[in-house]
Design an enzyme around this catalytic site. Structure first.
Site, PDB file in Angstrom:
ATOM      1  N   CYS A   1     -11.825 -22.205-133.371  1.00 56.18           N
ATOM      2  CA  CYS A   1     -11.376 -21.122-132.496  1.00 56.18           C
ATOM      3  C   CYS A   1     -11.561 -21.405-131.014  1.00 56.18           C
ATOM      4  CB  CYS A   1     -12.041 -19.809-132.885  1.00 56.18           C
ATOM      5  SG  CYS A   1     -13.833 -19.848-132.930  1.00 56.18           S
TER       6      CYS A   1
ATOM      7  N   HIS B   1     -12.578 -17.356-126.528  1.00 53.23           N
ATOM      8  CA  HIS B   1     -13.547 -17.535-127.612  1.00 53.23           C
ATOM      9  C   HIS B   1     -14.358 -16.270-127.869  1.00 53.23           C
ATOM     10  CE1 HIS B   1     -16.525 -18.970-130.287  1.00 53.23           C
ATOM     11  NE2 HIS B   1     -17.478 -19.092-129.387  1.00 53.23           N
TER      12      HIS B   1
END
Length: 499
Positions: free
Chosen positions: A83, A143
């Site tokens: 991610c 993030h």
């Protein structure tokens, strides 16, 4: 005579009304001629949704609804199967191999003076703000949420991926990494599954949609860019029981799996796939949990689908329904037993492929494109759809001409990077992987869609492999000082070694 006068008077009134309406429309148009943008991220969503794979008869009517509104890319790939670097790449418009952002990087450290490629980069929402847009965002977009002051208006993000029960329901998060020889080498994962909490209103994503819905009811002097980052389907795979009820266990399919699948994988590939904190497929089979994990993942998909429906309803009932570009994407795929584990973290198909859907004015409706494309293209595509000038730092290419005219389909490809100098290329129905030591994998998806047989040494594919190598990046930056991935020993060791 009198009749002619009334007729003349009626014509004058009609022309005056038309002129007034035209003037009003021109005023409105000149005030806000550019489309709004609704930017929707779904964490850890693979391609099981019904517009793409329709795996195990998944129930996603609102993903179908969005797909009918626009263009679905069935073969879109992320720039990193993790991610943090995936989102950093999308938001900067730069490849991980260019920035050295291979691991998790604090949002405020992505753009830093010590990194020559990112120190003056303009993030995607900022570019819209600089070109006259009011920008808003809530949930997981970078993030964590977003760097400070990136949005004109931020709804923030609830910490973590809760809500959480007092005790885990199934998986302890450590797995075999509790053993003495692995102590300190692996972290604890949020991986777990089961029905929790009691109702949808207790889910952070529900409150995020409430925030978006309320803002779609407001008036704006400028066009808006609104980001919504869903936390699910990220682990823990917790959603209320009613979503599990959609998927009786006896009807659940499990993904294709071969117990000796990893026998022809190079050493670096095996190191990257060394994830003892995650359940292994063999453990899931023996314990009877495999179908339950798949059931939980499907339940989470259907929950997100419901929340997506609430967003689409809010947009449809707003004054912005006819002048808003929508993009929905995920930061990577997710393996549910393929290649021996339940995780992203790989350069194989099931980890790099994720949904990508565009909808809005001047785009075809209900169209599907099967050519490989990159999430890196989202930035330049949104700029072109919004009639904004191209940003010369973007390394991705706009997909507008492909969506409208099928241009470039035959030449399209996707590049994914995981750590320094580990790359995968998807093109023409083939996947080529090259690791940092030069050892390779190669798969012909027309014959081997599950990537079970590594044909890198098959002379039949020698010419094709050489063609694929041409798409490897010419630049492989060292790890950015602020980027780390301590969850996986290989990446800790690689950063120390190459920096």
């Amino acid at each position: 005579m009198k009749k002619a006068f009334f007729l003349f008077f009626a014509v004058v009134l009609f022309l005056g009304a038309c002129k007034s309406r035209e003037t009003k429309q021109q005023a409105t148009s000149s005030k806000n001629t550019k489309p709004n943008v609704l930017f929707i991220s779904v964490d850890d969503l693979n391609t099981w949704i019904s517009p793409i794979d329709n795996f195990s008869n998944v129930k996603t009517p609102n993903f179908d609804r969005l797909a009918k509104m626009g263009v679905t890319f069935t073969n879109a790939h992320v720039q990193a199967p993790l991610c943090g670097p995936s989102r950093a790449s999308l938001m900067t418009g730069l490849r991980p191999s260019t920035t050295g952002i291979y691991g998790m990087t604090p949002d405020n450290e992505i753009r830093r003076a010590g990194n020559p490629t990112t120190k003056e980069i303009t993030f995607l929402p900022e570019y819209f703000a600089q070109n006259g847009y009011h920008t808003m965002g809530i949930g997981k977009l970078f993030h964590i949420h977003a760097p400070d002051s990136v949005f004109n208006e931020s709804g923030g993000r609830v910490k973590g991926f809760g809500p959480y029960p007092k005790k885990r329901l199934v998986w302890d998060g450590f797995g075999t990494s509790k053993s003495k020889e692995n102590k300190g080498k692996y972290g604890r994962t949020s991986t777990d599954w089961g029905a929790f909490p009691e109702n949808d209103t207790l889910m952070p994503d529900h409150n995020s949609v409430n925030w978006v819905t309320e803002r779609l009811q407001r008036n704006y002097e400028k066009p808006f860019f609104m980001g919504l980052g869903f936390l699910r389907v990220h682990v823990p795979l917790y959603v209320p029981q009613k979503w599990f009820d959609l998927y009786p266990l006896e009807n659940i399919e499990t993904p294709p799996y071969k117990s000796d699948d990893l026998n022809d994988i190079p050493p670096v590939g095996l190191q990257i796939n060394d994830l003892p904190m995650m359940p292994s497929t063999e453990w899931a089979k023996e314990s009877g949990e495999w179908k339950k994990i798949v059931q939980a993942y499907l339940a989470c998909i259907s929950y997100v689908d419901y929340e997506l429906g609430r967003v689409l309803d809010a947009l449809e009932n707003s004054k912005y329904a006819d002048n808003t570009v929508i993009v929905l994407w995920s930061d990577h795929g997710y393996r549910l037993g393929e290649k021996g584990t339940f995780a992203k973290h790989a350069l194989w198909e099931t980890a790099t492929k994720a949904p990508l859907i565009f909808a809005g004015p001047n785009l075809p409706k209900g169209k599907k494109i099967d050519a490989p494309v990159e999430m890196l293209s989202i930035y330049p595509t949104l700029l072109e759809l919004s009639s904004l000038p191209a940003y010369d730092r973007n390394e991705g290419v706009s997909l507008v001409n492909m969506m409208q005219n099928d241009a470039g389909i035959d030449n399209s490809y996707a590049l994914t990077t995981f750590g320094m100098n580990n790359h995968a290329i998807k093109k023409d129905g083939f996947r080529y992987i090259q690791y940092e030591d030069g050892i390779e994998e190669f798969y012909d998806h027309s014959l081997d869609p599950n990537e079970w047989n590594n044909d890198a040494d098959n002379p039949k594919y020698k010419t094709q492999i050489e063609k694929m190598k041409e798409f490897l990046p010419k630049v492989n930056s060292k790890w950015d000082a602020s980027s780390n991935y301590t969850f996986q020993p290989y990446f800790v060791e690689q950063k120390k070694r190459v920096n």
